[in-house]
Design an enzyme around this catalytic site. Sequence first.
Site, short mmCIF file in Angstrom:
data_model
loop_
_atom_site.label_atom_id
_atom_site.label_comp_id
_atom_site.label_asym_id
_atom_site.label_seq_id
_atom_site.Cartn_x
_atom_site.Cartn_y
_atom_site.Cartn_z
N ASP A 178 -2.15 7.27 9.83
CA ASP A 178 -2.73 6.15 10.74
C ASP A 178 -1.33 5.47 11.39
OD1 ASP A 178 -3.29 3.63 8.38
OD2 ASP A 178 -1.69 4.99 8.72
N SER A 222 0.87 -1.20 0.05
CA SER A 222 -0.01 0.04 0.11
C SER A 222 0.73 1.02 -0.12
CB SER A 222 -1.01 0.05 1.21
OG SER A 222 -0.16 -0.08 2.30
N GLY A 254 -1.50 -4.47 1.50
CA GLY A 254 -1.83 -5.70 2.16
C GLY A 254 -0.48 -6.72 1.69
N ASN A 284 4.29 -5.59 5.84
CA ASN A 284 3.13 -6.52 6.23
C ASN A 284 3.63 -8.13 6.39
OD1 ASN A 284 1.37 -4.46 5.63
ND2 ASN A 284 1.29 -4.91 3.71
N HIS A 298 0.53 4.57 7.19
CA HIS A 298 0.48 5.23 5.79
C HIS A 298 0.74 6.65 5.90
CE1 HIS A 298 -2.12 1.41 5.61
NE2 HIS A 298 -1.37 1.39 4.55
#
Lengths: 240, 222
Positions: free
Chosen positions: A204, A59, A86, A116, A207
């Site tokens: 967040d 991402s 992801g 991830n 990101h």
Amino acid sequence: MTDNADATLLGVMSEDENPAAEATALLDVQGDGRWMSQHNRFVQECKDAEPDVLFVGDSMVQLMQQQEVWRQLFSPLHALNFGIGGDTTGSVLWRLQNGELENIRPRVVVLWVGTNNHDHTAEQVAGGVLAIVRLLHTRLPKAKTIVLGLLPRGEYPNPLRDKNLAVNNFLRASLPRTGPVQFLDVSGRFVHSDGTISCRDMFDFLHLTASGYSKIATPLHELLLQLLEETPQERRASLV
Amino acid sequence: MSSGDANPAATPMPCEDVQGDGRWMSMHNRFVSDSKGKEPDVLFVGDSLVQLLHEFEVWRKLFSPLHTLNFGIGGDATQHVLWRLSNGELDHISPKVVVLWVGTNNHGHTPEQICGGIMAIVHLINQHLPQAHILVLGILPRGKTPNPLRDRNARVNALVQDELASVSYSSFLDVDPGFIHSDGSISHQDLYDYLHLTPHAYQKVCEPLYKSVKALLEMHAP
């Protein structure tokens, strides 16, 4: 580095039994087939486009295309974006082995993946990244690769920051210093002196915001320009 | 109504920190802190579709000027939002309008359960903020081609719209500008991963949304 680290690096180099270096398609657990739809779209893009630069990863790569900075800095370089949110090293490896490198001859590939890989150790993650780099060199022998270091994550110090740092250290040590691979690590620009990451950079704490992306985009763009200048364009006719 | 078994979609539940970096709780804590320090007229609450809206120009142009707070967290399902709103995010603020957009991440729940979760949130917000009007946004379709999640989301919307008809302090707004093409497909120009909105698609969604929010604010004005 200690002998232990060297031994581990050697272990990292071998792809046998490294689950992070196993090409793995993502299962559709949610029920709308989105991962495969995105992969199929990228395979189709390979048939239609002639990119000079290919971005591939998770991402962090995918979201970059939704930011203004993509339009300003990377579109003009004829870049394709094959990021899927992801994704792990294994799923990127699968995609690249299953059509996403067909028919294209990018001069530079930008690889950003690893954050991830929750089931894997730092050594395994680094091994997964290396496996992708090796695949790229086999399939695109004339292309240069830029591997982006994993960014820190989480508002406060936490085990995933340590892990991503360890992955970067392994990569920095095992990616060849010269030759077709460059390692670009801007992770230092995100952690403040009190150890926190700001939501102004990562909305967040994972990101990037537009402002967060600009911290990566500037050095990446500079490096891309430099590498594109060094790497001649392969004309399609010469591939026949 | 269920036979009495608890509805998992309507049972407040914090998100478990499986990854190990505590991000969900960090975001929740920041929202609680925002609640103490700020005085929003509008509050957006929900999942990544709410959260990502904050990152694009359209937020700055349309919603910032209305004194809006964004309490979206990617991945949240109804039970997570319910927990957050029950644990500080509604304390100390009195927005006139609350925009609620959640439900697409309720994997494993039936449309009836998801509707129950959304209604539980609506009632909770009304308890905390009796003066606020709650605008519930329809869940968008997802996936490149027809699939069970599209059916599920559409059914949730129908159920919610029906329940809200008899609620004076809340209304349902369908913000789908027609993302599904005549051949049943959704374009990546609108939903770049067939779930999340491009900036271009957010503009389309925010047009009716902005109008509704403005109208509600004007109704509130002295």
